[in-house]
Design an enzyme around this catalytic site. Structure first.
Site, PDB file in Angstrom:
ATOM      1  N   SER A 142       0.848  -1.203   0.000  1.00 46.42           N
ATOM      2  CA  SER A 142       0.000   0.000   0.000  1.00 46.42           C
ATOM      3  C   SER A 142       0.873   1.238   0.000  1.00 46.42           C
ATOM      4  O   SER A 142       2.001   1.236   0.513  1.00 46.42           O
ATOM      5  CB  SER A 142      -0.893   0.032   1.232  1.00 46.42           C
ATOM      6  N   TYR A 156      -1.306  -0.761  10.471  1.00 48.70           N
ATOM      7  CA  TYR A 156      -1.526  -1.156   9.074  1.00 48.70           C
ATOM      8  C   TYR A 156      -0.357  -0.672   8.207  1.00 48.70           C
ATOM      9  O   TYR A 156       0.192  -1.440   7.399  1.00 48.70           O
ATOM     10  CB  TYR A 156      -2.849  -0.552   8.585  1.00 48.70           C
TER      11      TYR A 156
HETATM   12  N1  LIG Z   1      -8.757  -0.643  -1.168  1.00 46.43           N
HETATM   13  C1  LIG Z   1      -7.710   0.155  -0.977  1.00 46.43           C
HETATM   14  O1  LIG Z   1      -7.838   1.391  -0.960  1.00 46.43           O
HETATM   15  C2  LIG Z   1      -6.337  -0.428  -0.816  1.00 46.43           C
HETATM   16  C3  LIG Z   1      -5.241   0.443  -0.948  1.00 46.43           C
HETATM   17  C4  LIG Z   1      -3.962  -0.065  -0.807  1.00 46.43           C
HETATM   18  C5  LIG Z   1      -3.771  -1.406  -0.557  1.00 46.43           C
HETATM   19  N2  LIG Z   1      -4.834  -2.234  -0.420  1.00 46.43           N
HETATM   20  C6  LIG Z   1      -4.533  -3.649  -0.169  1.00 46.43           C
HETATM   21  O2  LIG Z   1      -5.077  -4.425  -1.213  1.00 46.43           O
HETATM   22  C7  LIG Z   1      -5.379  -5.729  -0.749  1.00 46.43           C
HETATM   23  C8  LIG Z   1      -6.825  -6.065  -1.097  1.00 46.43           C
HETATM   24  O3  LIG Z   1      -7.650  -5.112  -0.437  1.00 46.43           O
HETATM   25  P1  LIG Z   1      -9.148  -4.803  -0.878  1.00 46.43           P
HETATM   26  O4  LIG Z   1      -9.320  -3.334  -0.802  1.00 46.43           O
HETATM   27  O5  LIG Z   1      -9.494  -5.533  -2.110  1.00 46.43           O
HETATM   28  O6  LIG Z   1      -9.884  -5.418   0.400  1.00 46.43           O
HETATM   29  P2  LIG Z   1     -11.324  -6.072   0.563  1.00 46.43           P
HETATM   30  O7  LIG Z   1     -12.263  -5.473  -0.401  1.00 46.43           O
HETATM   31  O8  LIG Z   1     -11.618  -5.972   2.024  1.00 46.43           O
HETATM   32  O9  LIG Z   1     -11.061  -7.601   0.173  1.00 46.43           O
HETATM   33  C9  LIG Z   1     -10.179  -8.350   0.967  1.00 46.43           C
HETATM   34  C10 LIG Z   1      -9.981  -9.716   0.367  1.00 46.43           C
HETATM   35  O10 LIG Z   1      -9.041 -10.397   1.194  1.00 46.43           O
HETATM   36  C11 LIG Z   1      -9.644 -11.568   1.701  1.00 46.43           C
HETATM   37  N3  LIG Z   1      -9.223 -11.810   3.068  1.00 46.43           N
HETATM   38  C12 LIG Z   1      -9.341 -10.992   4.140  1.00 46.43           C
HETATM   39  N4  LIG Z   1      -8.871 -11.576   5.241  1.00 46.43           N
HETATM   40  C13 LIG Z   1      -8.455 -12.817   4.858  1.00 46.43           C
HETATM   41  C14 LIG Z   1      -7.884 -13.903   5.530  1.00 46.43           C
HETATM   42  N5  LIG Z   1      -7.637 -13.883   6.846  1.00 46.43           N
HETATM   43  N6  LIG Z   1      -7.592 -15.018   4.831  1.00 46.43           N
HETATM   44  C15 LIG Z   1      -7.827 -15.088   3.504  1.00 46.43           C
HETATM   45  N7  LIG Z   1      -8.371 -14.078   2.800  1.00 46.43           N
HETATM   46  C16 LIG Z   1      -8.682 -12.960   3.477  1.00 46.43           C
HETATM   47  C17 LIG Z   1     -11.138 -11.339   1.621  1.00 46.43           C
HETATM   48  O11 LIG Z   1     -11.776 -12.606   1.510  1.00 46.43           O
HETATM   49  P3  LIG Z   1     -13.011 -13.066   2.440  1.00 46.43           P
HETATM   50  O12 LIG Z   1     -14.098 -12.060   2.312  1.00 46.43           O
HETATM   51  O13 LIG Z   1     -13.348 -14.403   1.885  1.00 46.43           O
HETATM   52  O14 LIG Z   1     -12.441 -13.131   3.825  1.00 46.43           O
HETATM   53  C18 LIG Z   1     -11.246 -10.532   0.336  1.00 46.43           C
HETATM   54  O15 LIG Z   1     -11.234 -11.378  -0.783  1.00 46.43           O
HETATM   55  C19 LIG Z   1      -5.103  -5.714   0.748  1.00 46.43           C
HETATM   56  O16 LIG Z   1      -3.839  -6.262   1.005  1.00 46.43           O
HETATM   57  C20 LIG Z   1      -5.120  -4.231   1.088  1.00 46.43           C
HETATM   58  O17 LIG Z   1      -4.353  -3.959   2.233  1.00 46.43           O
HETATM   59  C21 LIG Z   1      -6.114  -1.780  -0.552  1.00 46.43           C
END
Ligand SMILES: NC(=O)c1ccc[n+]([C@@H]2O[C@H](COP(=O)([O-])OP(=O)(O)OC[C@H]3O[C@@H](n4cnc5c(N)ncnc54)[C@H](OP(=O)(O)O)[C@@H]3O)[C@@H](O)[C@H]2O)c1
Length: 246
Positions: A142, A156
């Site tokens: 991130s 985080y």
């Molecule tokens: N959105 C942003 O603005 C942003 C910015 C920078 C970085 N990121 C990073 O991008 C990545 C994806 O984020 P996102 O925004 O797509 O998040 P999200 O919408 O909350 O989706 C999270 C995904 O991770 C899975 N997950 C969560 N906890 C888990 C666990 N303990 N074991 C296995 N799977 C798990 C969830 O699956 P289940 O629902 O099946 O648990 C879901 O598929 C993360 O690493 C996040 O830190 C996001």
């Protein structure tokens, strides 16, 4: 349509929703056979598998909590037994537990490090054992590794700083085997993790392009890094943030 990943096998952690789900779909449409993990969203995972199979490709959803390193290692082994190997690992599973330093629970500290950091190492370790030259390990870090930007995210941010450092270390360990290791650092991206409209309005003011990112834009970058085109990029933390850091 060109399929730069034809013949490749990929595993995406956290592929049931958000950025991970977009990466699963994109790698599949680029020709890879894709397995992915989920922990809670079984219905969403099944819908993705159904969509991919309807396109005539193969996909496998694996229930595996990234908080448990054994579950992540088993997911790698299941991918290898189902599809005959693993060429690409994308670590996208991640959680954001917020709170200021005043009363942040240490249980949340441990949980976030387990999912966002330890699972990345455990998955890379297990996958690297099977990867040949040309292998790709990609982590979704991130932009908060570079700039916190707001309160309540110190832990985080630390986890994302840790994956940036890990990326450099793994790139050195695995470079001699022809495996690249990179870290994508998205800025604010519209997903369940980042869905608050009021904060989007504030963030748009400080993003050069004046909008929040889309999951498919992050997926497109991951697909590039997974492809043979990205053969000389390793150890890099690459920002994709619409100019949030600019
Ligand atoms: N959105 C942003 O603005 C942003 C910015 C920078 C970085 N990121 C990073 O991008 C990545 C994806 O984020 P996102 O925004 O797509 O998040 P999200 O919408 O909350 O989706 C999270 C995904 O991770 C899975 N997950 C969560 N906890 C888990 C666990 N303990 N074991 C296995 N799977 C798990 C969830 O699956 P289940 O629902 O099946 O648990 C879901 O598929 C993360 O690493 C996040 O830190 C996001």
């Amino acid at each position: 349509m060109s399929q730069p990943l034809a013949g490749k096998v990929a595993l995406v952690t956290g592929g049931s929703r958000g950025i991970g789900a977009a990466i699963v779909r994109r790698l599949s449409s680029d020709g890879a056979t894709v397995a992915f993990t989920y922990s809670a969203s079984g219905d969403k995972a099944k819908a993705i598998v159904d969509d991919i199979e309807a396109q005539g490709a193969k996909a496998l959803a694996i229930k595996a909590d990234s908080g448990d390193p054994k579950a992540v290692q088993d997911a790698v082994e299941k991918t290898v037994s189902a599809f005959g190997g693993i060429d690409i690992l994308v670590n996208s599973a991640g959680i954001l537990l917020r709170g200021t330093v005043d009363d942040f629970p240490l249980e949340d500290f441990d949980r976030m490090f387990a999912v966002n950091v330890r699972a990345v190492f455990a998955g890379a370790q297990a996958a690297a054992r099977h990867m040949k030259s040309g292998g790709r390990i990609i982590t979704i870090g991130s932009v908060v590794a570079e700039r916190s930007g707001f309160p309540t995210a110190s832990v985080y941010s630390m986890t994302k700083g840790a994956v940036a450092a890990m990326t450099r270390g793994l790139a050195r360990d695995l470079g001699p085997r022809g495996i690249t290791v990179n870290n994508i650092q998205p800025g604010p991206t519209k997903t369940d993790m980042n869905s608050d409209e009021a904060s989007h309005e504030m963030l748009k003011q400080v993003i050069a392009l004046g909008r929040i990112g889309e999951d498919r834009e992050i997926a497109s970058f991951a697909a590039y890094l997974a492809s043979p085109e990205a053969s000389f990029i390793t150890g890099a933390s690459l920002t994709i943030d619409g100019g949030y850091l600019a």
